[in-house]
Design an enzyme around this catalytic site. Structure first.
Site, PDB file in Angstrom:
ATOM      1  CG  ASP A  64     -14.233 -24.138  -3.244  1.00  0.00           C
ATOM      2  OD1 ASP A  64     -13.927 -25.191  -3.828  1.00  0.00           O
ATOM      3  OD2 ASP A  64     -13.442 -23.207  -3.061  1.00  0.00           O
ATOM      4  CD  GLU A  92      -9.404 -22.086  -1.888  1.00  0.00           C
ATOM      5  OE1 GLU A  92      -8.330 -22.699  -2.060  1.00  0.00           O
ATOM      6  OE2 GLU A  92     -10.215 -21.866  -2.793  1.00  0.00           O
ATOM      7  CG  HIS A 148      -5.034 -20.547  -0.297  1.00  0.00           C
ATOM      8  ND1 HIS A 148      -4.230 -19.855   0.578  1.00  0.00           N
ATOM      9  CD2 HIS A 148      -4.775 -21.866  -0.088  1.00  0.00           C
ATOM     10  CE1 HIS A 148      -3.528 -20.706   1.302  1.00  0.00           C
ATOM     11  NE2 HIS A 148      -3.819 -21.940   0.898  1.00  0.00           N
ATOM     12  CG  HIS A 171      -8.330 -21.096  -6.512  1.00  0.00           C
ATOM     13  ND1 HIS A 171      -8.910 -22.308  -6.823  1.00  0.00           N
ATOM     14  CD2 HIS A 171      -7.594 -20.747  -7.592  1.00  0.00           C
ATOM     15  CE1 HIS A 171      -8.535 -22.681  -8.037  1.00  0.00           C
ATOM     16  NE2 HIS A 171      -7.729 -21.749  -8.520  1.00  0.00           N
ATOM     17  CG  ASP A 211     -13.182 -20.618  -6.185  1.00  0.00           C
ATOM     18  OD1 ASP A 211     -13.150 -19.551  -6.809  1.00  0.00           O
ATOM     19  OD2 ASP A 211     -12.169 -21.301  -5.954  1.00  0.00           O
TER      20      ASP A 211
END
Length: 237
Positions: free
Chosen positions: A7, A9, A57, A152, A157
């Site tokens: 994942d 960001e 985030h 997040h 995640d």
């Protein structure tokens, strides 16, 4: 089989507008087992995050200011994912951003260094058409606790997605008692569940009575015997 659940960001939603990767989180699976050999890094994008992304985030420009640039972690990340199959939720988004970062460094695309990509969002949409298939929705569906997920975060995640992926690809036996059936969803081979793990709960007296009431109502509606009566009367195979 080595798989990397990944994942990212980012500072925004479009790398073509100059948005950059600011966090990468990876969880390693070998033969569907968590190894603990994870990869996590924050990255200085050398720009501010867009307001919408920052609300998601919470990684401020100040927090990221002393973190390494992508070029400083690129080789370590490249070596980590080398030859693995990537598991990503909404893979085009993350792959698009990572390939953009690679292009900025004149590095070849990720696809040439990995064995493939599984998009869990595409798999979930095939399994649950018309349903919400966000990571939070899938955690709820599979009974995976995400109460600690306030914002997040790439590593958190990725850890949640690993649990979701293992749950959604656990598989199911054939209804036959002697044959195990291979099932694929979105190109992913589902593993059969041992018969010993299948729990059969007989109907209670109240449930049987409610079922009989339903059949009586169907009989009345068709002014005769409904097809379910006929099915119940068939001899067992």
């Amino acid at each position: 089989m080595r798989q990397i659940v990944l994942d990212t960001e980012t500072t925004g939603i479009n790398p073509k507008l100059g948005n950059r990767v600011i966090e990468i989180g990876c969880v390693e699976l070998v033969n569907r087992m968590l190894t603990g050999n994870n990869f996590h890094v924050y990255i200085n994008p050398e720009r501010d995050s867009e307001e919408g992304a920052l609300n998601v985030h919470g990684l401020t420009t100040e927090f990221l200011s002393d973190k390494p640039k992508f070029r400083e972690i690129a080789q370590r990340f490249h070596d980590y994912i080398q030859g693995a199959e990537l598991v990503i939720h909404n893979a085009p988004f993350d792959m698009g951003f990572l390939n953009h970062e690679y292009r900025l460094l004149n590095m070849p695309p990720l696809e040439g260094h990995i064995s493939g990509v599984i998009d869990t969002l595409a798999v979930a949409k095939e399994m649950r058409p018309g349903k919400r298939n966000s990571l939070d929705a899938l955690c709820d569906f599979f009974g995976i606790s995400n109460a600690h997920r306030k914002l997040h975060g790439a590593l958190l995640d990725a850890e949640l997605l690993a649990d979701v992926y293992l749950s959604m690809t656990r598989g199911q036996n054939s209804l036959g008692m002697d044959v195990e059936e291979e099932v694929q969803v979105g190109g992913v081979l589902l593993e059969p569940v041992p018969l010993a793990d299948i729990i059969v709960l007989p109907a209670s007296d109240d449930e049987l009575a409610a079922h009989e009431d339903t059949l009586n109502g169907l009989d009345k509606a068709v002014k005769g015997s409904c097809i379910w009566r006929a099915a119940l009367a068939l001899p067992a195979a």
